[in-house]
Design a protein around this motif. Structure first.
Motif, PDB file in Angstrom:
ATOM      1  N   ARG A 260       0.865  -1.191   0.000  1.00  0.00           N
ATOM      2  CA  ARG A 260       0.000   0.000   0.000  1.00  0.00           C
ATOM      3  C   ARG A 260       0.894   1.231   0.000  1.00  0.00           C
ATOM      4  O   ARG A 260       1.864   1.293   0.764  1.00  0.00           O
ATOM      5  N   HIS A 261       0.550   2.190  -0.873  1.00  0.00           N
ATOM      6  CA  HIS A 261       1.313   3.431  -0.949  1.00  0.00           C
ATOM      7  C   HIS A 261       0.472   4.525  -0.303  1.00  0.00           C
ATOM      8  O   HIS A 261      -0.495   5.004  -0.879  1.00  0.00           O
ATOM      9  N   GLY A 262       0.817   4.905   0.928  1.00  0.00           N
ATOM     10  CA  GLY A 262       0.115   5.990   1.587  1.00  0.00           C
ATOM     11  C   GLY A 262      -0.795   5.545   2.708  1.00  0.00           C
ATOM     12  O   GLY A 262      -0.774   4.387   3.158  1.00  0.00           O
ATOM     13  N   ALA A 263      -1.612   6.500   3.184  1.00  0.00           N
ATOM     14  CA  ALA A 263      -2.434   6.300   4.374  1.00  0.00           C
ATOM     15  C   ALA A 263      -3.578   5.335   4.135  1.00  0.00           C
ATOM     16  O   ALA A 263      -4.006   5.114   3.013  1.00  0.00           O
ATOM     17  N   GLY A 264      -4.084   4.775   5.245  1.00  0.00           N
ATOM     18  CA  GLY A 264      -5.245   3.898   5.182  1.00  0.00           C
ATOM     19  C   GLY A 264      -4.982   2.560   5.842  1.00  0.00           C
ATOM     20  O   GLY A 264      -3.835   2.185   6.107  1.00  0.00           O
ATOM     21  N   PRO A 265      -6.042   1.796   6.115  1.00  0.00           N
ATOM     22  CA  PRO A 265      -5.899   0.494   6.773  1.00  0.00           C
ATOM     23  C   PRO A 265      -5.057  -0.477   5.955  1.00  0.00           C
ATOM     24  O   PRO A 265      -5.136  -0.504   4.724  1.00  0.00           O
ATOM     25  N   PHE A 266      -4.271  -1.283   6.649  1.00  0.00           N
ATOM     26  CA  PHE A 266      -3.433  -2.290   6.005  1.00  0.00           C
ATOM     27  C   PHE A 266      -3.213  -3.392   7.040  1.00  0.00           C
ATOM     28  O   PHE A 266      -2.266  -3.347   7.823  1.00  0.00           O
ATOM     29  N   VAL A 267      -4.103  -4.371   7.051  1.00  0.00           N
ATOM     30  CA  VAL A 267      -4.153  -5.366   8.117  1.00  0.00           C
ATOM     31  C   VAL A 267      -2.863  -6.169   8.223  1.00  0.00           C
ATOM     32  O   VAL A 267      -2.364  -6.445   9.314  1.00  0.00           O
ATOM     33  N   THR A 268      -2.281  -6.564   7.107  1.00  0.00           N
ATOM     34  CA  THR A 268      -1.136  -7.493   7.136  1.00  0.00           C
ATOM     35  C   THR A 268       0.214  -6.792   7.054  1.00  0.00           C
ATOM     36  O   THR A 268       1.231  -7.440   6.827  1.00  0.00           O
ATOM     37  N   GLU A 269       0.247  -5.478   7.240  1.00  0.00           N
ATOM     38  CA  GLU A 269       1.508  -4.753   7.164  1.00  0.00           C
ATOM     39  C   GLU A 269       2.523  -5.343   8.144  1.00  0.00           C
ATOM     40  O   GLU A 269       2.197  -5.667   9.296  1.00  0.00           O
ATOM     41  N   ALA A 270       3.750  -5.512   7.668  1.00  0.00           N
ATOM     42  CA  ALA A 270       4.788  -6.139   8.488  1.00  0.00           C
ATOM     43  C   ALA A 270       6.160  -5.654   8.021  1.00  0.00           C
ATOM     44  O   ALA A 270       6.333  -5.263   6.859  1.00  0.00           O
ATOM     45  N   PRO A 271       7.166  -5.696   8.916  1.00  0.00           N
ATOM     46  CA  PRO A 271       8.525  -5.244   8.555  1.00  0.00           C
ATOM     47  C   PRO A 271       9.274  -6.292   7.737  1.00  0.00           C
ATOM     48  O   PRO A 271      10.316  -6.819   8.156  1.00  0.00           O
ATOM     49  N   LEU A 272       8.761  -6.589   6.563  1.00  0.00           N
ATOM     50  CA  LEU A 272       9.381  -7.594   5.704  1.00  0.00           C
ATOM     51  C   LEU A 272      10.543  -6.983   4.933  1.00  0.00           C
ATOM     52  O   LEU A 272      10.507  -5.819   4.545  1.00  0.00           O
ATOM     53  N   ASP A 273      11.548  -7.783   4.692  1.00  0.00           N
ATOM     54  CA  ASP A 273      12.727  -7.313   3.966  1.00  0.00           C
ATOM     55  C   ASP A 273      12.471  -7.433   2.465  1.00  0.00           C
ATOM     56  O   ASP A 273      12.937  -8.358   1.795  1.00  0.00           O
ATOM     57  N   LEU A 274      11.700  -6.498   1.946  1.00  0.00           N
ATOM     58  CA  LEU A 274      11.333  -6.502   0.532  1.00  0.00           C
ATOM     59  C   LEU A 274      11.510  -5.089  -0.030  1.00  0.00           C
ATOM     60  O   LEU A 274      10.550  -4.352  -0.250  1.00  0.00           O
ATOM     61  N   PRO A 275      12.764  -4.685  -0.252  1.00  0.00           N
ATOM     62  CA  PRO A 275      13.016  -3.338  -0.784  1.00  0.00           C
ATOM     63  C   PRO A 275      12.414  -3.179  -2.175  1.00  0.00           C
ATOM     64  O   PRO A 275      12.330  -4.130  -2.951  1.00  0.00           O
ATOM     65  N   GLU A 276      11.973  -1.970  -2.494  1.00  0.00           N
ATOM     66  CA  GLU A 276      11.289  -1.690  -3.749  1.00  0.00           C
ATOM     67  C   GLU A 276      12.071  -0.653  -4.537  1.00  0.00           C
ATOM     68  O   GLU A 276      12.179   0.508  -4.129  1.00  0.00           O
ATOM     69  N   ALA A 277      12.605  -1.055  -5.682  1.00  0.00           N
ATOM     70  CA  ALA A 277      13.453  -0.154  -6.465  1.00  0.00           C
ATOM     71  C   ALA A 277      12.679   1.013  -7.045  1.00  0.00           C
ATOM     72  O   ALA A 277      13.199   2.122  -7.168  1.00  0.00           O
ATOM     73  N   HIS A 278      11.412   0.791  -7.422  1.00  0.00           N
ATOM     74  CA  HIS A 278      10.655   1.807  -8.142  1.00  0.00           C
ATOM     75  C   HIS A 278       9.561   2.451  -7.301  1.00  0.00           C
ATOM     76  O   HIS A 278       8.722   3.180  -7.831  1.00  0.00           O
ATOM     77  N   ASN A 279       9.531   2.164  -6.016  1.00  0.00           N
ATOM     78  CA  ASN A 279       8.546   2.783  -5.133  1.00  0.00           C
ATOM     79  C   ASN A 279       9.229   3.232  -3.847  1.00  0.00           C
ATOM     80  O   ASN A 279       9.982   2.464  -3.236  1.00  0.00           O
ATOM     81  N   GLY A 280       8.939   4.452  -3.445  1.00  0.00           N
ATOM     82  CA  GLY A 280       9.507   4.979  -2.216  1.00  0.00           C
ATOM     83  C   GLY A 280       8.506   5.888  -1.533  1.00  0.00           C
ATOM     84  O   GLY A 280       7.301   5.785  -1.743  1.00  0.00           O
ATOM     85  N   VAL A 281       9.009   6.791  -0.718  1.00  0.00           N
ATOM     86  CA  VAL A 281       8.143   7.742  -0.027  1.00  0.00           C
ATOM     87  C   VAL A 281       7.713   8.819  -1.013  1.00  0.00           C
ATOM     88  O   VAL A 281       8.545   9.466  -1.653  1.00  0.00           O
ATOM     89  N   GLY A 282       6.405   9.010  -1.162  1.00  0.00           N
ATOM     90  CA  GLY A 282       5.873  10.043  -2.044  1.00  0.00           C
ATOM     91  C   GLY A 282       5.567  11.305  -1.261  1.00  0.00           C
ATOM     92  O   GLY A 282       5.145  11.240  -0.101  1.00  0.00           O
ATOM     93  N   GLN A 283       5.797  12.454  -1.878  1.00  0.00           N
ATOM     94  CA  GLN A 283       5.563  13.719  -1.188  1.00  0.00           C
ATOM     95  C   GLN A 283       4.138  13.830  -0.682  1.00  0.00           C
ATOM     96  O   GLN A 283       3.904  14.343   0.416  1.00  0.00           O
ATOM     97  N   TRP A 284       3.186  13.352  -1.467  1.00  0.00           N
ATOM     98  CA  TRP A 284       1.785  13.481  -1.090  1.00  0.00           C
ATOM     99  C   TRP A 284       1.217  12.177  -0.570  1.00  0.00           C
ATOM    100  O   TRP A 284       0.427  12.158   0.376  1.00  0.00           O
ATOM    101  N   GLN A 285       1.584  11.058  -1.162  1.00  0.00           N
ATOM    102  CA  GLN A 285       1.045   9.772  -0.731  1.00  0.00           C
ATOM    103  C   GLN A 285       1.582   9.338   0.616  1.00  0.00           C
ATOM    104  O   GLN A 285       0.881   8.765   1.423  1.00  0.00           O
TER     105      GLN A 285
END
Length: 406
Positions: A260-285
């Motif tokens: 999930r990119h940005g705010a909102g519910p995310f039931v299964t969110e976890a600190p998994l070691d899955l770096p994302e080359a093409h997705n990061g912190v968005g200024q607005w999201q």
């Protein structure tokens, strides 16, 4: 692969890999056109060509590297300035682009007003991309003279743009946007560069050959079916496609892990070691978030989307890279999310509250992510994706046989 039209829809919160799936579907040279059917410039569909070229497709279809034309249907919110910039990065392939005359246009004032609204929300942001898509759609609901693609060649363009500026400045205060005359000139130049067509063009493309409908965002962000208010101003299910085409294969896309990119519910969110080359912190999201595969939420997405004929499962290399990755099959508050009445946002708020307090109740590591996901979502896997480009795709047997010719 089948010879019928295919609609590609993300069954999550977006970012599941629709772009790479569309690119793979276009790779055999048998696709007449890619038709975009929702969203706009906020789409970010990453495609890596076999020769290593990479592009994040926004308004051009993800079949562009394969030379497949793009048609932006009336359901797309077109941003002329962003589209011109994207075209320049692709070598200006305007010969591959057509736009429905009735498509709404994003202006710099829509975008600026969207960003003002998000700033005012402070810590309660909804996860907007800050691109003005929702602002444009909201404006059109109350203003019949909202600018549309046909207007870039109309004498009324300046008046319509001035009206957008004046109304939004009155509502939001001073907005960071270029002078009116500069915007008019840019929109005129855009109109000279692109091919704007009438409503009959979509049907013409569908008659001429197999087409791929490329969706934006995901079903769990749908304006009517997502976790309200953390949603988009866009129909992300197959509904828009059904208005454009009588018969098509419904292809749902999921990753082996939920994101999930940005705010909102995310039931299964976890600190998994899955770096994302093409997705990061968005200024607005905000932050790009990852978690275990959420079969409960994805089953809900399949149901509210009207079902799927087949699945495309991406990031199949992730389980081997992340031994901690699991599949969630139930929540502590529910085994199933019950769809409510269509367009009932009060119900969606209740569902959001339920999901917001939920925790995974059952997590397991399957022997085969592909087989388990197919069983849990009740649909066969048509496409497996093991890497970022076409060479990492594996097609399975077609799920439906086209009807015999009469």
């Amino acid at each position: 692969m089948t010879s019928e039209h295919v609609a590609v829809v993300d069954l999550g919160y977006g970012d599941a890999g629709k772009g790479t799936v569309v690119d793979a579907l276009c790779g055999d040279g048998g696709v007449r056109a890619v038709l975009r059917f929702n969203g706009g410039a906020q789409a970010a569909h990453n495609v890596v060509a076999p020769d290593g070229r990479h592009h994040t497709f926004a308004q051009f279809g993800s079949g562009t590297f394969a030379g497949v034309p793009t048609h932006l249907t009336r359901f797309v919110v077109v941003d002329p300035l962003a589209l011109a910039a994207e075209a320049a990065s692709l070598g200006n392939p305007f010969h591959l682009l057509t736009i429905d005359a009735d498509a709404l246009l994003v202006t710099p004032w829509h975008r600026a007003a969207n960003q003002v609204r998000e700033r005012r929300r402070g810590g309660g942001r909804h996860g907007s991309c800050g691109m003005g898509i929702g602002q444009t759609m909201e404006y059109a609901l109350s203003n019949a003279d909202a600018p549309r693609a046909a207007d870039v060649r109309s004498a009324a363009l300046r008046l319509k743009l001035a009206a957008v500026r004046d109304r939004l400045v009155a509502a939001f205060g001073p907005l960071d946007a270029p002078p009116l005359d500069d915007v008019v000139a840019a929109f005129r130049a855009f109109g000279a560069a692109v091919s704007i067509v009438d409503a009959s063009y979509t049907a013409k493309l569908l008659r001429e050959g197999r087409c791929v409908f490329e969706g934006a965002q995901g079903v769990l962000l749908d304006e009517w079916r997502g976790w309200h208010p953390y949603t988009t101003w866009s129909t992300t299910t197959f509904d828009n496609v059904a208005e454009l085409c009588d018969s098509f294969e419904r292809l749902g896309v999921v990753r082996t892990y939920t994101t999930r990119h940005g705010a909102g519910p995310f039931v299964t969110e976890a600190p998994l070691d899955l770096p994302e080359a093409h997705n990061g912190v968005g200024q607005w999201q905000g932050a790009f978030r990852v978690g275990h595969f959420d079969a409960v939420a994805h089953r809900y997405a399949v149901e509210v989307a009207g079902g799927v004929d087949a699945l495309a499962v991406t990031h199949l290399d992730a389980p081997s890279r992340c031994p901690a990755l699991r599949i969630c099959t139930s929540y502590d508050v529910a085994d199933r999310l019950e769809p409510g009445p269509f367009r009932d946002l009060a119900y969606q708020r209740e569902l959001t509250a339920l999901v917001s307090r939920a925790e995974p109740a059952a997590l397991h590591r399957p022997a085969s992510f592909v087989d388990d996901i197919a069983d849990l979502l009740g649909a066969p896997v048509r496409l497996e994706s093991w890497g970022p480009n076409r060479t990492g795709k594996r097609f399975r047997t077609a799920v439906r046989v086209p009807a015999p010719a009469r």
